[in-house]
Design an enzyme around this catalytic site. Structure first.
Site, mmCIF file in Angstrom:
data_model
loop_
_atom_site.group_PDB
_atom_site.id
_atom_site.type_symbol
_atom_site.label_atom_id
_atom_site.label_comp_id
_atom_site.label_asym_id
_atom_site.label_seq_id
_atom_site.Cartn_x
_atom_site.Cartn_y
_atom_site.Cartn_z
ATOM 1 N N ASP A 14 -2.756 2.583 -6.259
ATOM 2 C CA ASP A 14 -1.800 2.655 -5.042
ATOM 3 C C ASP A 14 -1.645 1.357 -4.274
ATOM 4 O O ASP A 14 -0.994 1.365 -3.368
ATOM 5 C CB ASP A 14 -1.844 3.908 -4.271
ATOM 6 C CG ASP A 14 -3.080 3.788 -3.599
ATOM 7 O OD1 ASP A 14 -4.080 3.067 -3.983
ATOM 8 O OD2 ASP A 14 -3.397 4.576 -2.516
ATOM 9 N N GLU A 15 -2.151 0.342 -4.579
ATOM 10 C CA GLU A 15 -2.183 -1.023 -3.524
ATOM 11 C C GLU A 15 -2.455 -2.386 -4.375
ATOM 12 O O GLU A 15 -3.240 -2.254 -5.301
ATOM 13 C CB GLU A 15 -3.212 -0.733 -2.480
ATOM 14 C CG GLU A 15 -4.492 -0.881 -2.762
ATOM 15 C CD GLU A 15 -5.480 -0.880 -1.496
ATOM 16 O OE1 GLU A 15 -5.160 -1.833 -0.497
ATOM 17 O OE2 GLU A 15 -6.400 -0.220 -1.227
ATOM 18 N N ASP A 56 0.861 -1.229 0.100
ATOM 19 C CA ASP A 56 0.014 -0.035 -0.071
ATOM 20 C C ASP A 56 0.819 1.104 -0.053
ATOM 21 O O ASP A 56 1.696 1.445 0.839
ATOM 22 C CB ASP A 56 -0.951 0.078 1.265
ATOM 23 C CG ASP A 56 -1.997 0.969 1.125
ATOM 24 O OD1 ASP A 56 -2.317 1.694 0.164
ATOM 25 O OD2 ASP A 56 -2.722 1.202 2.341
#
Length: 364
Positions: free
Chosen positions: A107-108, A12
Site C-alpha cells: 500500500d505504499e 500511501d
C-alpha cells in the site's frame, strides 16, 4: 552549477485493507472495521478503518484491546489476493508516469518523477493525477507527500490523511524539521523516541542542537542519519530493487498451543510456506530465526547460523524445531510461531561473487 533538486513522491494508501473491504461490502461503510483479529479477542488487527481509529484502534493492536476501545467494532478476515490485485493496478497507474518506483509494501511506494514519462514537469500535478486515477479506477483514496527527498516526502504523506496531498519545498524543510516531534521521524520507534525524550530531546530542533559526534555517541550509526535529516539532507535514491533482508512466514493460532507435538506440526506447515517463497525468489540463507509469541503477548526470537546457505525443508524445519526445544517455555501457551531466513546468498551465482539479491515483489 549545483544539480537540480530531485522530485520525489511518496504515495500511501488510506487504511488500505479496510478501505478495500468497505468498497466491496457496502454494509461496512461508515462503521468501525478491523481487518484481522477476531471478536473472540484472539489475534491482532492488521488494518483499522478510520471510523475505528477515532476510538484509538491501530494496526498491530491485539483484538482484545481493540474491543475494549470500540465494543462495536466489526472484524473481517483478510483477503490478501484481493489486496494484491488492487496493488497491481495501483502500480500500473504509477508506471504511467515513471519507471523509478520503490514499493515499500502493498500500500505504499516512493516515486522519482524528476524526469516523468509524460513530461508534465510538476511533481504536485503528477501526484494529483495519480490520486485522481486511483480514486476513479479503484474507488480508493491515497495520500501523497511531495518533496526533494524520500524522508521528507514520507513524512509529508502522513500529515493530512486521509486523501491528503502535502508539498514541503526545499526552503521549508529545515524549519519544518525544526518543529517536528521526534516520534514523527520515520525510523524512530517508540523505544528510541522515549530514549530521546528522557534526554530532553523532543523535536528536530533539539536534535539539531547536537553535533554529529554527540548524536553518534548517543544513538550509534543512527546518529549520523539524524544529523543529516534534521538539516533536510537525504541522499538515498529511489531504488526499483531493494535488498531483501529476510524472508519468512508466521501464523497466529485460533487456540493456544501447549504441547511440542502441536508446535512441531505448525512449524512443518510454516516451514513449507517459507521454502516455497525461497524457491519462488531463488534465495538461500545462512541464518534461520524462530519467532515465538506467548499467550501473554511476550515475544522472543532464537536463531542459528550456518557456514553454507540452505533452502531445503528438512534443514530449515529441523533447525526451527531444535531452537524450539532449547526454549524454556515456563508452561506458557504459544499464540504465534514464525520462521524466517536471512543472510542471503543466491544459488544461481555461486560461481561468481554474489550480487545483492533483489527485493521481493511487493506489488505482485
Amino acid at each position: 552549477m549545483p544539480a537540480a533538486p530531485r522530485k520525489i513522491i511518496h504515495i500511501d494508501m488510506d487504511a488500505f485493507y479496510a478501505s478495500v473491504e468497505q468498497r466491496d461490502f457496502p454494509e461496512y461503510r461508515g462503521k468501525p472495521l478491523a481487518v484481522g483479529g477476531s471478536p473472540t479477542g484472539r489475534g491482532v488487527v492488521a488494518t483499522a478503518s478510520y471510523e475505528a481509529r477515532k476510538f484509538g484502534v491501530r494496526s498491530a493492536m491485539p483484538s482484545r484491546q481493540a474491543i475494549q476501545l470500540c465494543p462495536q467494532i466489526i472484524f473481517v478476515s483478510p483477503r490478501f489476493e484481493v489486496y494484491k490485485a488492487a496493488s497491481r493496478k495501483i502500480r500500473e497507474i504509477f508506471s504511467r508516469y515513471t519507471d523509478l518506483i520503490e514499493p515499500l509494501s502493498l500500500d505504499e511506494a516512493y516515486l522519482d518523477v524528476t524526469e516523468d514519462k509524460l513530461q508534465i514537469g510538476s511533481a504536485m500535478e503528477i501526484a494529483k493525477r495519480i490520486k485522481q486515477e486511483i480514486k476513479e479506477e479503484l474507488q480508493l483514496t491515497a495520500s501523497a507527500g511531495v518533496s526533494v527527498n524520500k524522508f521528507v516526502a514520507k513524512i509529508a504523506s502522513d500529515l493530512n490523511k486521509p486523501d491528503g496531498l502535502t508539498f514541503i519545498g526545499p526552503s521549508k524543510i529545515e524549519s519544518f524539521m525544526h518543529t517536528l516531534p521526534v516520534e514523527k521521524f520515520h525510523g524512530v520507534g517508540k523505544v528510541t523516541a522515549d530514549k530521546m525524550k528522557a534526554m530532553g530531546l523532543f523535536t528536530g530542533g533539539d536534535l539539531k542542537a547536537l553535533t554529529e559526534e554527540e548524536l553518534t555517541r548517543r544513538f550509534g550509526k543512527s546518529g549520523q542519519f539524524f544529523y543529516k535529516i534534521v538539516r533536510g539532507i537525504d541522499e538515498r535514491e529511489v531504488q526499483t530493487h531493494r535488498e531483501t533482508k529476510s524472508l519468512g512466514a508466521e501464523d497466529t493460532f485460533t487456540y493456544d498451543l501447549t504441547t511440542p507435538e502441536e508446535m512441531y506440526k505448525e512449524l512443518d506447515r510454516i516451514g513449507e510456506t517459507v521454502v516455497n517463497r525461497l524457491k519462488k525468489n531463488q534465495l538461500q540463507g545462512r541464518t534461520v530465526t524462530l519467532k515465538i509469541k506467548f499467550s501473554d503477548f511476550t515475544q522472543i526470537t532464537r536463531n542459528q547460523s550456518f557456514t553454507k546457505p540452505i533452502s531445503d525443508f528438512d534443514s530449515i524445519v529441523e533447525t526451527a524445531r531444535a531452537l524450539l526445544d532449547k526454549v524454556d517455555m515456563n508452561e506458557k501457551p504459544v499464540r504465534l510461531l514464525g520462521i524466517s531466513l536471512s543472510n542471503f546468498h543466491e544459488p544461481e551465482v555461486r560461481s561468481r561473487k554474489p550480487r545483492d539479491p533483489e527485493q521481493l515483489e511487493l506489488f505482485p
